[in-house]
Motif scaffolding. Structure first.
Motif, PDB file in Angstrom:
ATOM      1  N   LYS A  70      -5.735  -8.530 -12.826  1.00 43.27           N
ATOM      2  CA  LYS A  70      -4.727  -8.366 -11.907  1.00 43.27           C
ATOM      3  C   LYS A  70      -4.701  -8.922 -10.202  1.00 43.27           C
ATOM      4  O   LYS A  70      -5.307  -9.847  -9.815  1.00 43.27           O
ATOM      5  CB  LYS A  70      -5.832  -6.832 -11.934  1.00 43.27           C
ATOM      6  N   SER A  71      -2.976  -8.478 -10.302  1.00 43.41           N
ATOM      7  CA  SER A  71      -3.027  -8.937  -8.841  1.00 43.41           C
ATOM      8  C   SER A  71      -4.144  -8.647  -8.064  1.00 43.41           C
ATOM      9  O   SER A  71      -3.697  -9.417  -6.425  1.00 43.41           O
ATOM     10  CB  SER A  71      -1.613  -7.719  -8.492  1.00 43.41           C
ATOM     11  N   GLU A  72      -4.227  -7.523  -7.554  1.00 44.58           N
ATOM     12  CA  GLU A  72      -5.925  -6.997  -6.362  1.00 44.58           C
ATOM     13  C   GLU A  72      -6.828  -8.566  -6.656  1.00 44.58           C
ATOM     14  O   GLU A  72      -7.140  -8.723  -5.457  1.00 44.58           O
ATOM     15  CB  GLU A  72      -6.506  -5.664  -7.206  1.00 44.58           C
ATOM     16  N   ASP A  73      -6.765  -9.370  -8.247  1.00 48.62           N
ATOM     17  CA  ASP A  73      -7.566 -10.609  -7.770  1.00 48.62           C
ATOM     18  C   ASP A  73      -6.933 -11.564  -7.564  1.00 48.62           C
ATOM     19  O   ASP A  73      -7.906 -12.137  -6.435  1.00 48.62           O
ATOM     20  CB  ASP A  73      -7.770 -10.249  -9.170  1.00 48.62           C
ATOM     21  N   PHE A  74      -5.951 -11.648  -7.595  1.00 54.58           N
ATOM     22  CA  PHE A  74      -5.538 -13.176  -7.359  1.00 54.58           C
ATOM     23  C   PHE A  74      -5.237 -12.300  -5.373  1.00 54.58           C
ATOM     24  O   PHE A  74      -5.881 -12.798  -4.380  1.00 54.58           O
ATOM     25  CB  PHE A  74      -4.238 -13.085  -7.003  1.00 54.58           C
ATOM     26  N   LEU A  75      -5.045 -11.133  -4.933  1.00 58.52           N
ATOM     27  CA  LEU A  75      -4.610 -10.823  -3.050  1.00 58.52           C
ATOM     28  C   LEU A  75      -6.300 -11.231  -2.858  1.00 58.52           C
ATOM     29  O   LEU A  75      -6.350 -11.186  -1.556  1.00 58.52           O
ATOM     30  CB  LEU A  75      -4.525  -9.299  -3.081  1.00 58.52           C
ATOM     31  N   GLN A  76      -6.873 -10.692  -3.173  1.00 57.69           N
ATOM     32  CA  GLN A  76      -8.516 -11.287  -2.454  1.00 57.69           C
ATOM     33  C   GLN A  76      -8.474 -12.640  -2.401  1.00 57.69           C
ATOM     34  O   GLN A  76      -8.890 -12.681  -1.637  1.00 57.69           O
ATOM     35  CB  GLN A  76      -9.410 -10.227  -3.568  1.00 57.69           C
ATOM     36  N   ILE A  77      -8.719 -12.776  -3.594  1.00 61.50           N
ATOM     37  CA  ILE A  77      -8.949 -15.082  -3.418  1.00 61.50           C
ATOM     38  C   ILE A  77      -8.435 -15.173  -2.212  1.00 61.50           C
ATOM     39  O   ILE A  77      -8.523 -15.947  -1.509  1.00 61.50           O
ATOM     40  CB  ILE A  77      -8.203 -15.211  -5.022  1.00 61.50           C
ATOM     41  N   LEU A  78      -6.643 -14.299  -2.039  1.00 62.08           N
ATOM     42  CA  LEU A  78      -5.519 -15.636  -1.218  1.00 62.08           C
ATOM     43  C   LEU A  78      -6.041 -14.485   0.438  1.00 62.08           C
ATOM     44  O   LEU A  78      -5.230 -15.547   1.335  1.00 62.08           O
ATOM     45  CB  LEU A  78      -4.330 -14.755  -1.686  1.00 62.08           C
ATOM     46  N   GLY A  79      -7.041 -13.596   0.353  1.00 62.91           N
ATOM     47  CA  GLY A  79      -6.994 -13.567   1.885  1.00 62.91           C
ATOM     48  C   GLY A  79      -6.900 -12.030   1.822  1.00 62.91           C
ATOM     49  O   GLY A  79      -6.270 -11.900   3.634  1.00 62.91           O
ATOM     50  N   TYR A  80      -5.917 -11.953   1.816  1.00 60.76           N
ATOM     51  CA  TYR A  80      -4.973 -10.088   1.694  1.00 60.76           C
ATOM     52  C   TYR A  80      -5.518  -9.525   1.429  1.00 60.76           C
ATOM     53  O   TYR A  80      -5.578  -8.181   0.369  1.00 60.76           O
ATOM     54  CB  TYR A  80      -3.692 -10.225   0.534  1.00 60.76           C
ATOM     55  N   ASN A  81      -6.554  -8.954   2.095  1.00 60.79           N
ATOM     56  CA  ASN A  81      -7.360  -7.972   2.265  1.00 60.79           C
ATOM     57  C   ASN A  81      -7.021  -6.471   2.790  1.00 60.79           C
ATOM     58  O   ASN A  81      -6.198  -6.782   3.818  1.00 60.79           O
ATOM     59  CB  ASN A  81      -8.923  -8.360   2.678  1.00 60.79           C
ATOM     60  N   GLU A  82      -7.135  -5.078   2.205  1.00 65.19           N
ATOM     61  CA  GLU A  82      -6.495  -4.644   2.958  1.00 65.19           C
ATOM     62  C   GLU A  82      -7.651  -4.129   4.056  1.00 65.19           C
ATOM     63  O   GLU A  82      -9.117  -4.002   3.937  1.00 65.19           O
ATOM     64  CB  GLU A  82      -6.656  -3.096   1.420  1.00 65.19           C
ATOM     65  N   ASN A  83      -6.624  -3.520   5.139  1.00 66.94           N
ATOM     66  CA  ASN A  83      -7.686  -3.330   6.502  1.00 66.94           C
ATOM     67  C   ASN A  83      -8.207  -2.052   6.373  1.00 66.94           C
ATOM     68  O   ASN A  83      -7.845  -1.286   5.428  1.00 66.94           O
ATOM     69  CB  ASN A  83      -6.654  -3.155   7.586  1.00 66.94           C
TER      70      ASN A  83
END
Length: 466
Positions: free
Chosen positions: A453-466
């Motif tokens: 899912k997109s969340e998997d990629f975003l987490q790896i890339l450092g786009y973590n929600e504050n």
């Protein structure tokens, strides 16, 4: 006129085949209803048919048993699985049900071995053959395994420093092997393999680094060539050079009792594939026996390290053709709903070919096409089959979905593709299904991993929600 896809396949190959059949104009693989799989899980998907792993292990054991009896061979045979082909727990669990051994390539492999030991799937009697260039962490992990009592762990010496490094870290007597740096095939860009120690340097190395080291016992000579076990002059010539080294080394090293001939059995990459495994094994065993008899030394125990052969034919991938693009007068591009670069990286990295067949619509007319992936990379395509410089598939119709399958993809594709990690153009890794068979022959399926899912990629890339 015979213009249907089934006509094309039947006229080109012997069909059906052992693993491929048709039911209601749709393809089955080892009796797996592939369209049923698509209807249940959707596409794209990857699957692993676990029983095929055990089947191939036991086929090889049977062939070696025959060859040993035929040649009155006095040594034993040991089947090792190369973990680098597929490290998944479900693969190792299936492999180890068949009384086989393990070959490792790097430091983290040893931690997998330790996990398997904790579950009782590996014991101290299981051979753990440690290949690869060994740096600090790998040396540390091998040493820990041996120090904790794994007496059948055999590090294969790849360079001149490793004996001393291991001796410093291991607090007991231990076994080693030496890898021969074989000469590469003439078409290679380099002359000698970067792995191991040259033919002419094996005995000098033994005399300088091993014979006076009372902590070390040399048990194995390791031989492997990159092109695999093939019936050609290059392979037989390299094997003979290896056997000459074995005979000469055995005469001055009584503890040497094993020859590891590596691996490299080919797997089926086309419906036209032919390979006489029994003949090759008979000839290998015969040459080892004859050379040792001539050299007046006992024959060695034989080890093999089969990776792709063990797990390759258990894997497959199914895609849907999303759209057809007519780019010019001759080229039709069938666009799949995934990417070859991310899911079958060997198809573009080393131009490898797998068995590729339509899953459905076998009763439809066929056409010549090219297959394209979803990424914006021009290399994301598959344009020919092993037997012909073209691809033919049932004609595309937007209102009748076409599904295609790639088979015997079970080795290397997940690790090279970065399973569970970032994918090229962020095309998600497809869902992965495990297929097994019970004692009554009934098939069962299990979802091993969901599609990324997109969340998997975003987490790896450092786009973590504050």
């Amino acid at each position: 006129m015979n213009t249907k896809y089934i006509d094309l396949i039947s006229q080109t190959f012997d069909f059906p085949q052992e693993e491929f059949e048709l039911k209601e104009n749709a393809l089955t693989f080892h009796n797996i209803d592939l369209m049923g799989l698509v209807k249940k899980y959707g596409a794209p998907l990857k699957f692993t048919y676990l029983p095929k792993i055990s089947e191939n292990v036991n086929r090889a054991k049977f062939w070696f048993k025959n060859a040993i009896e035929k040649n009155d061979y006095k040594g034993s045979y040991h089947y090792c699985y190369c973990t680098k082909s597929s490290h998944f727990e479900h693969v190792l669990t299936e492999v180890l049900q068949n009384e086989v051994h393990i070959e490792t390539s790097s430091a983290f492999d040893i931690e997998i071995v330790e996990r398997l030991k904790s579950k009782g799937k590996v014991t101290n009697d299981t051979f753990v053959i440690c290949n690869g260039f060994k740096r600090e962490q790998y040396i540390c992990n091998i040493s820990r395994l041996i120090n904790e009592g794994h007496h059948n762990c055999i590090p294969i010496i790849d360079n001149y420093e490793e004996v001393d490094l291991l001796s410093e870290s291991i607090g007991r007597k231990f076994k080693i092997g030496i890898r021969i740096a074989s000469e590469e095939e003439p078409k290679f860009e380099f002359y000698t393999s970067r792995l191991g120690i040259g033919y002419k340097n094996i005995i000098p190395f033994y005399k300088k680094h091993v014979v006076n080291n009372t902590q070390v016992e040399l048990k194995m000579l390791h031989f492997f060539i990159n092109t695999g076990i093939r019936d050609n002059a290059y392979y037989w010539n390299e094997l003979q050079k290896c056997l000459k080294v074995y005979v000469d080394l055995k005469k001055i090293c009584p503890s040497l009792d094993s020859l590891n001939i590596g691996g490299g059995f080919p797997i089926k990459n086309s419906l036209a594939f032919e390979y006489d495994y029994q003949y090759m094994i008979d000839e290998i065993v015969n040459q080892i026996h004859s050379t040792c008899l001539e050299g007046n030394v006992p024959v060695p125990n034989i080890f093999t390290e089969f990776g792709s052969f063990t797990v390759g034919e258990s894997g497959g991938a199914i895609y849907e053709v999303l759209y057809q693009k007519q780019q010019n007068d001759r080229e039709k591009w069938n666009m799949i709903n995934s990417s070859f670069i991310t899911t079958l990286p060997d198809t573009w990295a080393i131009n490898k070919r797998f068995v590729m067949l339509a899953v459905n619509k076998w009763d439809h007319e066929y056409e010549r096409v090219l297959l394209g992936g979803l990424t914006c990379d021009s290399d994301d395509y598959y344009n020919s089959e092993q037997h012909i410089n073209a691809i033919y598939l049932p004609k595309y119709r937007k209102d009748r979905p076409l599904y295609i399958g790639f088979f015997n993809t079970g080795a290397y594709q997940e690790t090279i593709g970065g399973f569970g990690g970032l994918q090229h153009c962020l095309i998600p890794q497809p869902k992965h299904i495990l297929i097994n068979k019970d004692e009554n022959g009934n098939l069962s399926t299990q979802l091993f991993r969901e599609q990324q899912k997109s969340e998997d990629f975003l987490q790896i890339l450092g786009y973590n929600e504050n």
